[in-house]
Write a protein that holds these residues in place. Structure first.
Motif, PDB file in Angstrom:
ATOM      1  N   ASN B  90      10.671 -56.171  22.384  1.00  0.00           N
ATOM      2  CA  ASN B  90      11.636 -55.615  21.678  1.00  0.00           C
ATOM      3  C   ASN B  90      11.305 -55.686  20.010  1.00  0.00           C
ATOM      4  N   MET B  91      10.245 -56.450  19.798  1.00  0.00           N
ATOM      5  CA  MET B  91      10.141 -56.774  18.403  1.00  0.00           C
ATOM      6  C   MET B  91       8.874 -56.110  17.745  1.00  0.00           C
ATOM      7  N   SER B  92       8.524 -55.770  16.516  1.00  0.00           N
ATOM      8  CA  SER B  92       7.386 -55.537  16.015  1.00  0.00           C
ATOM      9  C   SER B  92       6.636 -56.733  15.780  1.00  0.00           C
ATOM     10  N   VAL B  93       5.506 -56.787  15.361  1.00  0.00           N
ATOM     11  CA  VAL B  93       4.399 -57.700  15.092  1.00  0.00           C
ATOM     12  C   VAL B  93       5.135 -58.695  14.100  1.00  0.00           C
ATOM     13  N   ARG B  94       5.554 -57.977  12.841  1.00  0.00           N
ATOM     14  CA  ARG B  94       6.056 -58.737  11.970  1.00  0.00           C
ATOM     15  C   ARG B  94       7.340 -59.655  12.345  1.00  0.00           C
ATOM     16  N   ARG B  95       8.411 -58.951  12.986  1.00  0.00           N
ATOM     17  CA  ARG B  95       9.492 -59.596  13.545  1.00  0.00           C
ATOM     18  C   ARG B  95       9.067 -60.760  14.576  1.00  0.00           C
ATOM     19  N   ASN B  96       8.216 -60.607  15.489  1.00  0.00           N
ATOM     20  CA  ASN B  96       7.561 -61.709  16.300  1.00  0.00           C
ATOM     21  C   ASN B  96       7.173 -62.619  15.613  1.00  0.00           C
ATOM     22  N   ILE B  97       6.518 -62.532  14.342  1.00  0.00           N
ATOM     23  CA  ILE B  97       5.840 -63.715  13.607  1.00  0.00           C
ATOM     24  C   ILE B  97       6.957 -64.272  12.969  1.00  0.00           C
ATOM     25  N   GLY B  98       8.062 -63.476  12.388  1.00  0.00           N
ATOM     26  CA  GLY B  98       8.996 -64.295  11.732  1.00  0.00           C
ATOM     27  C   GLY B  98       9.941 -64.892  12.466  1.00  0.00           C
ATOM     28  N   TYR B  99      10.079 -64.748  13.745  1.00  0.00           N
ATOM     29  CA  TYR B  99      11.064 -65.009  14.509  1.00  0.00           C
ATOM     30  C   TYR B  99      11.412 -66.745  14.440  1.00  0.00           C
ATOM     31  N   GLY B 100      10.438 -67.310  14.274  1.00  0.00           N
ATOM     32  CA  GLY B 100      10.447 -68.713  14.366  1.00  0.00           C
ATOM     33  C   GLY B 100      11.123 -69.230  12.962  1.00  0.00           C
ATOM     34  N   MET B 103      14.739 -68.632  12.746  1.00  0.00           N
ATOM     35  CA  MET B 103      15.461 -69.702  13.624  1.00  0.00           C
ATOM     36  C   MET B 103      15.840 -70.883  12.746  1.00  0.00           C
ATOM     37  N   GLN B 104      14.712 -71.073  11.914  1.00  0.00           N
ATOM     38  CA  GLN B 104      15.041 -72.218  11.010  1.00  0.00           C
ATOM     39  C   GLN B 104      15.980 -71.897   9.990  1.00  0.00           C
ATOM     40  N   LYS B 105      16.588 -70.630   9.776  1.00  0.00           N
ATOM     41  CA  LYS B 105      17.513 -70.064   8.904  1.00  0.00           C
ATOM     42  C   LYS B 105      16.802 -70.161   7.542  1.00  0.00           C
ATOM     43  N   LEU B 106      15.786 -69.841   7.389  1.00  0.00           N
ATOM     44  CA  LEU B 106      15.251 -69.607   6.137  1.00  0.00           C
ATOM     45  C   LEU B 106      15.561 -68.545   5.182  1.00  0.00           C
ATOM     46  N   PRO B 107      15.735 -68.540   4.005  1.00  0.00           N
ATOM     47  CA  PRO B 107      16.167 -67.220   3.199  1.00  0.00           C
ATOM     48  C   PRO B 107      15.019 -66.091   3.557  1.00  0.00           C
ATOM     49  N   LYS B 108      15.487 -65.013   3.437  1.00  0.00           N
ATOM     50  CA  LYS B 108      14.755 -63.739   3.970  1.00  0.00           C
ATOM     51  C   LYS B 108      13.288 -63.795   3.209  1.00  0.00           C
ATOM     52  N   GLU B 110      11.734 -65.928   1.672  1.00  0.00           N
ATOM     53  CA  GLU B 110      10.821 -67.099   1.982  1.00  0.00           C
ATOM     54  C   GLU B 110      10.095 -66.574   3.403  1.00  0.00           C
ATOM     55  N   ILE B 111      10.800 -66.216   4.498  1.00  0.00           N
ATOM     56  CA  ILE B 111      10.248 -65.618   5.674  1.00  0.00           C
ATOM     57  C   ILE B 111       9.231 -64.503   5.358  1.00  0.00           C
ATOM     58  N   ASP B 112       9.667 -63.726   4.872  1.00  0.00           N
ATOM     59  CA  ASP B 112       8.789 -62.380   4.306  1.00  0.00           C
ATOM     60  C   ASP B 112       7.445 -63.011   3.751  1.00  0.00           C
ATOM     61  N   ALA B 113       7.634 -64.078   2.748  1.00  0.00           N
ATOM     62  CA  ALA B 113       6.445 -64.407   2.185  1.00  0.00           C
ATOM     63  C   ALA B 113       5.493 -65.222   3.199  1.00  0.00           C
ATOM     64  N   ARG B 114       6.027 -65.843   3.978  1.00  0.00           N
ATOM     65  CA  ARG B 114       5.251 -66.995   5.062  1.00  0.00           C
ATOM     66  C   ARG B 114       4.841 -66.006   5.960  1.00  0.00           C
ATOM     67  N   VAL B 115       5.540 -64.951   6.310  1.00  0.00           N
ATOM     68  CA  VAL B 115       5.054 -63.911   7.432  1.00  0.00           C
ATOM     69  C   VAL B 115       3.832 -63.179   6.669  1.00  0.00           C
ATOM     70  N   ASP B 116       3.985 -62.754   5.375  1.00  0.00           N
ATOM     71  CA  ASP B 116       2.534 -62.097   4.657  1.00  0.00           C
ATOM     72  C   ASP B 116       1.609 -62.923   4.884  1.00  0.00           C
ATOM     73  N   GLU B 117       1.838 -64.165   4.413  1.00  0.00           N
ATOM     74  CA  GLU B 117       0.630 -65.161   4.476  1.00  0.00           C
ATOM     75  C   GLU B 117      -0.005 -65.181   5.537  1.00  0.00           C
ATOM     76  N   VAL B 118       0.861 -65.413   6.836  1.00  0.00           N
ATOM     77  CA  VAL B 118       0.167 -65.789   8.191  1.00  0.00           C
ATOM     78  C   VAL B 118      -0.641 -64.648   8.437  1.00  0.00           C
ATOM     79  N   ILE B 119      -0.016 -63.371   8.184  1.00  0.00           N
ATOM     80  CA  ILE B 119      -0.499 -62.113   8.765  1.00  0.00           C
ATOM     81  C   ILE B 119      -1.969 -61.787   7.990  1.00  0.00           C
ATOM     82  N   ALA B 120      -1.910 -62.097   6.830  1.00  0.00           N
ATOM     83  CA  ALA B 120      -3.159 -62.147   6.289  1.00  0.00           C
ATOM     84  C   ALA B 120      -4.306 -63.059   6.814  1.00  0.00           C
ATOM     85  N   LEU B 121      -3.845 -64.111   7.067  1.00  0.00           N
ATOM     86  CA  LEU B 121      -4.654 -65.275   7.752  1.00  0.00           C
ATOM     87  C   LEU B 121      -5.313 -64.943   8.692  1.00  0.00           C
TER      88      LEU B 121
END
Lengths: 267, 344, 263
Positions: B90-100, B103-108, B110-121
């Motif tokens: 039920n979630m896109s690739v990005r939302r799957n990667i950002g789900y964890g 759950m840590q209740k990080l600001p949006k 920060e989540i976006d930045a971290r997800v972008d980083e992992v997606i690039a990696l």
């Protein structure tokens, strides 16, 4: 909150509702059946008094007749619709499943339109042909809501039959008649038993249709209704309800053990 | 993170002992593979480390200096890649990667930045906004890895991460996975039944059998010095040389081989690549089947031991079927064990 | 296609069955817009009867829609968490519980209504309130919601998906709202349409539970069949068809879609 506490919590609304509005009333219904003058012997009385016994027999006879007719018609039509693709097939299928959402009262009205005093048959035939309020009218009404239910169950099963079975029988030289008898009907048997049980249970419990046709035929649900509303014989109404409930429940248990799905009862 | 398991065991409610008491130490940044046939307890061990199963009483699981034995999976902060990937449909690739991270209740931001980083990696940029069911098997595998890695877990746990892929893709992704895990620089454990996979990816391999760790070591150590006949067979497909072992010699149906060491009642194994077709060799065997495999021929021989023996033959033409030929095995290539038992 | 006499016979039976089901439906549609049914269509077409239905029965139509919506909300609140809990504990006890809540499918509505009346019939504020009818509707439609959602939840690998979410730190209730419910949506949708369709058409329970001031659409239908002229009864039936047929079609479409996710 861990899932060990959360998952049971999910049962909570269901538990409250079911205990209050299903378990408790059912227990009350059973107890009430024994609170009449006759006590628990009321169940014996049903079998002894001709009025109740004949009602029981009439209800069963009509339900059996409807079940057989619905099975014959729906299996024929269902096999035809599964095995043949043609223009208009979808339309036929829609027409045949349309009455699924009709309450029993509407079905009763349909029969009045066919066989009532102002009905189609009375208009197009010479003489006075009115059958809506007879046992035949009741039979047609029950058939009306049984055809779609049986059809859906049988078609679902027929679609799952491997066409290779039929082809194998063909390569072995079987005639179309033998294929139906030796391949298709055995494969359909569980679904037909299930569908038959559903049709029987629905016919046994049908109230709306009988109510609308206001027939002089005593069927079980009508007798329960009159016992309760007119005679205020609550114990008898309860006892008859318990018997009716047990029969329809047993029938649907049979249906479920032969085929998983559920088709809405009621009618 | 370092991982220390002491006395971890698992008995299921029906009484089956899925895991005998296991001790295991894993160093910071180390990649360890749990290798074994199905039913050997490797997945159970992984699930206990993740917190998806509990260890029997007496077991201890330590992440660095913290005892996490009683923590649930939600609190343990592990990254897990499931065999079926368990990506949320039920979630896109990005939302799957950002789900964890969510759950840590990080600001949006920060989540976006971290997800972008992992997606690039993980080289997932072209797929970031796609739904899961629009991805190929290989892409899903990378998303599963990215999702597990994004919340910066203390340890990455992978359960048969390549088994859902078809054979052609598996080889390619195996190498990719080895590179990615080292890029992450994270302590990782991955479970597999495929020895090539284990050897290609892991720093150390723990071979498991019947709920026990049969041997743990580097791939080379396992291959060259298997501790038991089971390890020899499972790692590198060693064949049993069934015969009579005496001091300094192994007597087979097809001849006698000299042996370094060896003892009465022991067993010997050899790998196909160490069996040579050699007219002057001490063994004789009859060629039963020959398969051409491009770089070499795979030759099946009878008469050497009660079971057929396989030799790999490099040559310009195929050995003739039905011919009786000489065979030799270098003394150093024979893996001998003091006991006969198959299992660990 | 019609190669053999057997095929022709099959087609004949199919067409006859269709005619049996369709002809009275068309009659009622026609009668509902005919000036005088006894004289036939030549007496002219009119919307007068529909208008009369509206003045006579609009309250019952709105009550039915209101009840159907409340019934939907209730079955969602009760049924979706229950289906989830059943999917998470697929044991013998769950089977029995599922069987028990499915009893209203088997026991005729009349008997259920009798049972309800005997426990709550004397609770005045409740007996005469629309929520009393609602209880009957929820009782009857709940099993459809539970089963529809449960069948989808049982088909997706809910356990592994939840383990995935748990390993990412999602607590139990978030796994329910983020993973279980969204992925069971086809089942929720099919169940919802079934609940609304059945609630709007429910008569057997409602007839026993209703009071003269609380008539639902089917109760009004029964009333019109008994006491109104055929044209008005037909026009009312036509209104009912216009409401129920699209719902039925949507329900069949959604159920087929939910079935597809199972395979």
């Amino acid at each position: 909150m861990s899932s060990r506490t959360f998952v049971p919590l999910c049962f909570l609304p269901l538990a409250i509702f079911t205990i209050a509005f299903l378990a408790l009333p059912l227990v009350r219904l059973i107890l009430a059946s024994g609170e009449g003058e006759a006590g628990w012997a009321i169940y014996l009385e049903i079998l002894q008094k001709p009025r109740y016994l004949s009602t029981l027999i009439q209800t069963v006879v009509i339900s059996v007749a409807v079940t057989i007719a619905a099975l014959a018609i729906s299996t024929t039509a269902g096999l035809f619709l599964v095995r043949n693709r043609f223009r208009g097939r979808g339309t036929l299928l829609s027409i045949l499943t349309l009455p699924l959402a009709f309450p029993g009262v509407v079905v009763g009205f349909m029969i009045i339109l066919l066989g009532g005093r102002q009905g189609l048959i009375n208009q197009i035939t010479p003489g006075h042909v009115v059958f809506a309020y007879s046992a035949f009218g009741l039979f047609l009404g029950y058939l009306y809501f049984s055809i779609p239910r049986v059809l859906l169950t049988v078609m679902a099963a027929a679609e799952k039959i491997d066409p290779a079975l039929e082809e194998a029988a063909l390569t072995l030289g079987a005639s179309p008649y033998r294929i139906v008898r030796d391949v298709l009907l055995p494969a359909l048997m569980p679904a037909m038993i299930a569908a038959g049980a559903i049709a029987f249970a629905t016919a046994m419990g049908a109230f709306g249709t009988a109510f609308t046709l206001a027939t002089n035929i005593d069927v079980l649900p009508m007798v329960i209704y009159t016992e309760f509303t007119l005679s205020a014989n609550i114990a008898m109404a309860s006892a008859l309800s318990v018997i009716l409930g047990l029969v329809t429940w047993a029938m649907l248990l049979i249906a479920r053990s032969f085929a998983g799905g559920v088709v809405a009862a009621g009618g | 993170m370092t991982l220390k398991l002491t006395n971890v065991a698992k008995t299921f409610p029906d009484g089956t002992r899925a895991l005998m008491p296991v001790d295991l130490d894993i160093k910071q940044g180390e990649i360890v593979s749990l290798l074994g046939p199905s039913g050997c307890g490797k997945t159970t061990l992984l699930r206990i480390i993740a917190g998806l199963e509990t260890t029997d009483a007496g077991g201890k699981i330590r992440f660095d200096d913290e005892d996490v034995t009683s923590l649930s999976v939600v609190q343990r902060k592990v990254g897990m890649v499931f065999q079926s990937y368990a990506l949320f449909p039920n979630m896109s690739v990005r939302r799957n990667i950002g789900y964890g991270l969510k759950m840590q209740k990080l600001p949006k931001s920060e989540i976006d930045a971290r997800v972008d980083e992992v997606i690039a990696l993980c080289r997932l940029e072209p797929y970031a906004d796609r739904p899961i069911n629009a991805l190929s098997g290989g892409q899903r595998q990378r998303v599963a890895l990215a999702r597990a890695f994004a919340p910066r877990p203390r340890i990455l746990l992978l359960d048969e991460p390549l088994s859902a892929l078809d054979a052609a893709l598996r080889g390619q992704l195996r190498d990719e996975l080895a590179v990615l895990l080292r890029t992450f620089g994270i302590t990782a454990i991955f479970v597999t039944h495929d020895q090539t996979e284990a050897m290609a990816i892991a720093d150390r391999v723990a071979v498991m059998s019947h709920g026990q760790v049969a041997q743990i070591g580097t791939p080379e150590a396992l291959y060259r010095a298997p501790a038991s006949p089971f390890v020899a067979r499972f790692v590198g497909d060693a064949m049993p040389l069934k015969g009579r072992m005496g001091s300094g010699a192994l007597h087979l149906d097809g001849g006698t081989l000299p042996l370094e060491g060896g003892a009465e009642g022991g067993s010997a194994y050899v790998r196909a690549e160490d069996v040579r077709l050699d007219e002057d060799g001490p063994l004789r065997g009859r060629i039963e089947a020959v398969t051409f495999l491009g770089t070499h021929y795979r030759v099946v021989l009878s008469g050497v031991t009660p079971e057929p023996v396989v030799a790999l033959h490099v040559g310009a033409s195929a050995p003739k079927l039905g011919q009786t030929v000489g065979l030799s095995i270098a003394p150093g290539a024979i893996l001998s064990f003091a006991h006969e038992t198959e299992s660990a | 296609m019609l190669k053999s006499p057997a095929k022709i016979l099959q087609l004949a039976v199919t067409l006859l069955a269709c005619a049996f089901l369709l002809v009275p439906t068309l009659q009622s549609v026609l009668a509902g817009v005919t000036v005088n049914y006894f004289q036939g269509v030549k007496s002219g077409l009119t919307l007068k009867w529909i208008g009369e239905v509206w003045t006579l029965y609009s309250a019952s139509i709105f009550l039915s829609i209101w009840l159907a919506l409340c019934c939907l909300i209730s079955t969602l609140i009760i049924g979706v968490p229950a289906a989830y809990a059943l999917a998470r504990n697929p044991g013998r006890l769950s089977r029995i519980l599922e069987e028990f809540i499915s009893l209203p499918l088997a026991i005729p509505g009349l008997a259920l209504a009798l049972a309800l009346l005997q426990v709550y019939g004397s609770v005045q504020g409740f007996r005469a309130h629309w929520s009393f009818i609602l209880v009957g509707h929820v009782l009857y439609t709940l099993p459809f919601m539970v089963r529809s959602v449960l069948s989808v939840m049982a088909a997706i690998d809910l356990k592994t998906l939840e383990e995935g979410a748990a390993s990412l730190g999602a607590p139990a209730w978030r796994r329910f709202t983020d993973i279980a419910v969204p992925n069971a949506m086809p089942g929720v949708l099919a169940g919802s349409l079934t609940v609304v369709t059945l609630s709007i058409g429910e008569f057997n329970l409602t007839w026993m539970l209703h009071t003269p001031f609380l008539k639902t659409l089917p109760v009004g239908l029964a009333d019109s069949y008994a006491s109104m002229r055929l044209e008005i009864a037909s026009a009312y039936t036509l209104v009912f068809f216009v409401m129920i047929v699209p719902l039925l079609m949507a329900m069949q479409w959604a159920s087929a879609r939910a079935q597809r996710t199972l395979t």
